[in-house]
Write an enzyme that holds these catalytic residues in place. Structure first.
Site, PDB file in Angstrom:
ATOM      1  N   TYR A 144       0.850  -1.192   0.000  1.00  7.17           N
ATOM      2  CA  TYR A 144       0.000   0.000   0.000  1.00  7.17           C
ATOM      3  C   TYR A 144       0.882   1.237   0.000  1.00  7.17           C
ATOM      4  CZ  TYR A 144      -3.497   3.421   1.616  1.00  7.17           C
ATOM      5  OH  TYR A 144      -4.318   4.514   1.729  1.00  7.17           O
ATOM      6  N   ASP A 239       9.237   2.587  -0.667  1.00  3.51           N
ATOM      7  CA  ASP A 239       8.228   3.270   0.143  1.00  3.51           C
ATOM      8  C   ASP A 239       8.545   2.944   1.607  1.00  3.51           C
ATOM      9  OD1 ASP A 239       4.579   3.099   0.441  1.00  3.51           O
ATOM     10  OD2 ASP A 239       6.129   3.983   1.711  1.00  3.51           O
ATOM     11  N   LYS A 267       4.726   9.198   8.560  1.00  2.92           N
ATOM     12  CA  LYS A 267       4.647   8.649   9.922  1.00  2.92           C
ATOM     13  C   LYS A 267       5.736   9.178  10.854  1.00  2.92           C
ATOM     14  CE  LYS A 267       2.361   4.591   7.983  1.00  2.92           C
ATOM     15  NZ  LYS A 267       0.994   4.537   8.462  1.00  2.92           N
TER      16      LYS A 267
HETATM   17  P1  KE4 Z   1      -0.760   8.217   4.431  1.00  7.33           P
HETATM   18  O1  KE4 Z   1      -1.245   8.931   3.176  1.00  7.33           O
HETATM   19  O2  KE4 Z   1      -1.874   7.430   5.098  1.00  7.33           O
HETATM   20  O3  KE4 Z   1      -0.022   9.155   5.397  1.00  7.33           O
HETATM   21  O4  KE4 Z   1       0.359   7.162   4.014  1.00  7.33           O
HETATM   22  C1  KE4 Z   1       0.042   6.204   3.037  1.00  7.33           C
HETATM   23  C2  KE4 Z   1       0.993   5.029   3.184  1.00  7.33           C
HETATM   24  C3  KE4 Z   1       2.032   4.890   2.287  1.00  7.33           C
HETATM   25  N1  KE4 Z   1       2.903   3.862   2.382  1.00  7.33           N
HETATM   26  C4  KE4 Z   1       2.788   2.941   3.368  1.00  7.33           C
HETATM   27  C5  KE4 Z   1       3.782   1.822   3.445  1.00  7.33           C
HETATM   28  C6  KE4 Z   1       1.746   3.040   4.321  1.00  7.33           C
HETATM   29  O5  KE4 Z   1       1.640   2.103   5.292  1.00  7.33           O
HETATM   30  C7  KE4 Z   1       0.832   4.099   4.238  1.00  7.33           C
HETATM   31  C8  KE4 Z   1      -0.313   4.257   5.219  1.00  7.33           C
HETATM   32  N2  KE4 Z   1      -0.485   3.194   6.132  1.00  7.33           N
HETATM   33  C9  KE4 Z   1      -1.824   2.979   6.643  1.00  7.33           C
HETATM   34  C10 KE4 Z   1      -1.785   1.754   7.552  1.00  7.33           C
HETATM   35  N3  KE4 Z   1      -1.576   0.585   6.821  1.00  7.33           N
HETATM   36  C11 KE4 Z   1      -2.351   4.194   7.333  1.00  7.33           C
HETATM   37  C12 KE4 Z   1      -3.609   3.951   8.104  1.00  7.33           C
HETATM   38  C13 KE4 Z   1      -4.822   4.494   7.400  1.00  7.33           C
HETATM   39  O6  KE4 Z   1      -4.940   4.298   6.164  1.00  7.33           O
HETATM   40  O7  KE4 Z   1      -5.634   5.128   8.104  1.00  7.33           O
END
Ligand code: KE4
Length: 429
Positions: A144, A239, A267
């Site tokens: 993701y 990523d 994060k």
């Molecule tokens: P954000 O746009 O949510 O800040 O980051 C996206 C993203 C990108 N790359 C990786 C490896 C990530 O894990 C994420 C976001 N992670 C999720 C949890 N699996 C955030 C939680 C959510 O979607 O509310």
């Protein structure tokens, strides 16, 4: 546990917010039941609106590696807020955090701040396309990278053809440029590269996956991707939104000794405030506006409060490298403890772990890619495990496809309490 107040608040929220949440995974859809509304947090603990105290293994999905309301971070934000919240101009604080990130992370010369991991990965792909002049990308099923259109893609009809949208609103025109590979399967990547010769701008992946549960790269996988990219001119994009500043000060590039061409962050880099970033060597980053032709922008990028939080966080991690070993040791302790009590209960399970990322999967097969993770999740046992732990005051991610994030604020007493809770819940699985 009583959740009356959370339930009331959820009903109110659903009237004015889609699904009552501002991010879908928070709604507990994957595990059933209703989400818990948190009133405050400190260290390793969440305090919900019904007065329950929970040991937190989500830590806002990774950012709070030093625990909630960590004093140096809070103090930095308060001090900065007294001087204003946003100027839309350059500030020296942005230079300071950029200099520190470049010092901590190998193989990057410049970094651009954005406001989320999605923005970081979306911008990194645009930069890779702009730099190479190629249009296609390879991503991996189960990885993701945020909710940008190019990433919301599932496997296409043929094993080596382009993907199809996995969300309404994503066009086939977008999907045709995203090729989907199987994580940990180098041969599959080679097939995709061969079938789309000279058309691929980048391969993007979570170098240690955390969105299929925790799935470490197989022996030689990252090195194999590096070799393919070196031979073809395809850019390798790590990523590291989850792994950056967590698996080592320099993230996976440092820990596994494999260099990416572009690295994405989120994060931890924001210390709990909205920050994403992407970074690379000068040759690539100087293609970005206003220096180069690849456009990317953001009103609140480099926001003073977010930079203050991020700088306080990165400074503490930079100056106390023992933190990384400490959270790794706590994660290993938790792993061994859960392994013991789940075995004693005769449960079929697998625990995946790398550094301070860990996940529990039910079933007898190893979990090494999206399909094996999905098969394990389909048993329904994870949902019982989740709710059983919650009843014991242990808060893990409400989805079998997430990883647990260990924070330095967790004590060995917290870990023992968690292992004891797992022992009790294991009997019900
Ligand atoms: P954000 O746009 O949510 O800040 O980051 C996206 C993203 C990108 N790359 C990786 C490896 C990530 O894990 C994420 C976001 N992670 C999720 C949890 N699996 C955030 C939680 C959510 O979607 O509310």
């Amino acid at each position: 546990m009583i959740y009356k107040r959370s339930s009331q608040l959820f009903s109110e929220a659903k009237k004015v917010i889609p699904g009552g949440v501002n991010s879908p995974v928070r709604a507990f859809k994957a595990v059933g039941g209703e989400p818990i509304f948190i009133e405050s947090a400190k260290g390793a603990y969440l305090y919900d609106e019904d007065g329950n105290k929970l040991i937190d293994y989500i830590n806002s999905w990774g950012p709070l590696i030093l625990g909630h309301a960590h004093k140096p971070v809070i103090d930095a934000v308060i001090e900065k807020a007294k001087k204003g919240t946003s100027f839309g101009t350059p500030t020296q604080l942005e230079t300071k955090i950029a200099e520190l990130a470049v010092k901590m992370v190998p193989n990057i010369d410049k970094i651009r701040m954005v406001n989320s991991g999605t923005e970081a990965c979306m911008s990194a792909v645009r930069l890779a396309r702009g730099f190479t002049g190629k249009e296609k990308i390879i991503k991996f099923a189960g990885c993701y990278h945020g909710h940008s259109d190019s990433f919301l893609i599932q496997a296409g009809s043929g094993a080596i053809t382009f993907g199809t949208p996995n969300s309404p609103g994503v066009t086939q025109g977008t999907a045709k440029d995203t090729l989907l590979a199987t994580y940990n399967d180098l041969e599959n990547v080679k097939e995709l590269v061969e079938a789309n010769k000279d058309e691929i701008a980048c391969i993007i992946l979570e170098p240690v996956a955390g969105n299929m549960g925790c799935i470490p790269p197989a022996e030689g996988f990252l090195e194999g991707l590096r070799k393919i990219c070196d031979e073809t001119g395809i850019l390798l994009v790590f990523d590291e939104v989850m792994t950056g500043f967590r698996l080592a000060a320099g993230g996976v590039q440092e820990r596994m000794g494999v260099n990416a061409d572009i690295v994405c962050f989120g994060k931890v880099i924001g210390g709990g405030l909205p920050v994403g970033a992407f970074a690379a060597r000068n040759e690539i980053m100087d293609h970005l506006a206003p220096v180069g032709p690849v456009y990317q922008a953001g009103t609140l990028s480099g926001n003073p409060l977010a930079m203050a939080a991020g700088l306080a966080m990165l400074t503490e991690l930079h100056e106390n490298r023992n933190i990384f070993e400490s959270i790794d040791k706590k994660t290993e302790y938790l792993h061994k403890g859960m392994d013991k009590v789940l075995k004693e209960a005769g449960v079929d399970f697998t625990i995946n772990r790398l550094g301070s990322m860990i996940s529990v999967h039910f079933g007898s097969e190893p979990v090494t890619d999206f399909d094996s993770s999905a098969r394990s999740a389909s048993t329904g046992k994870f949902n019982k495990f989740f709710h059983g732990l919650l009843e014991e005051g242990i808060y893990i991610a409400p989805s079998a496809f997430e990883t647990w994030f260990i924070s330095e604020a967790l004590s060995y007493d917290d870990l023992d309490k968690t292992i004891e809770a797992v022992r009790k819940v294991a009997k019900t699985l």
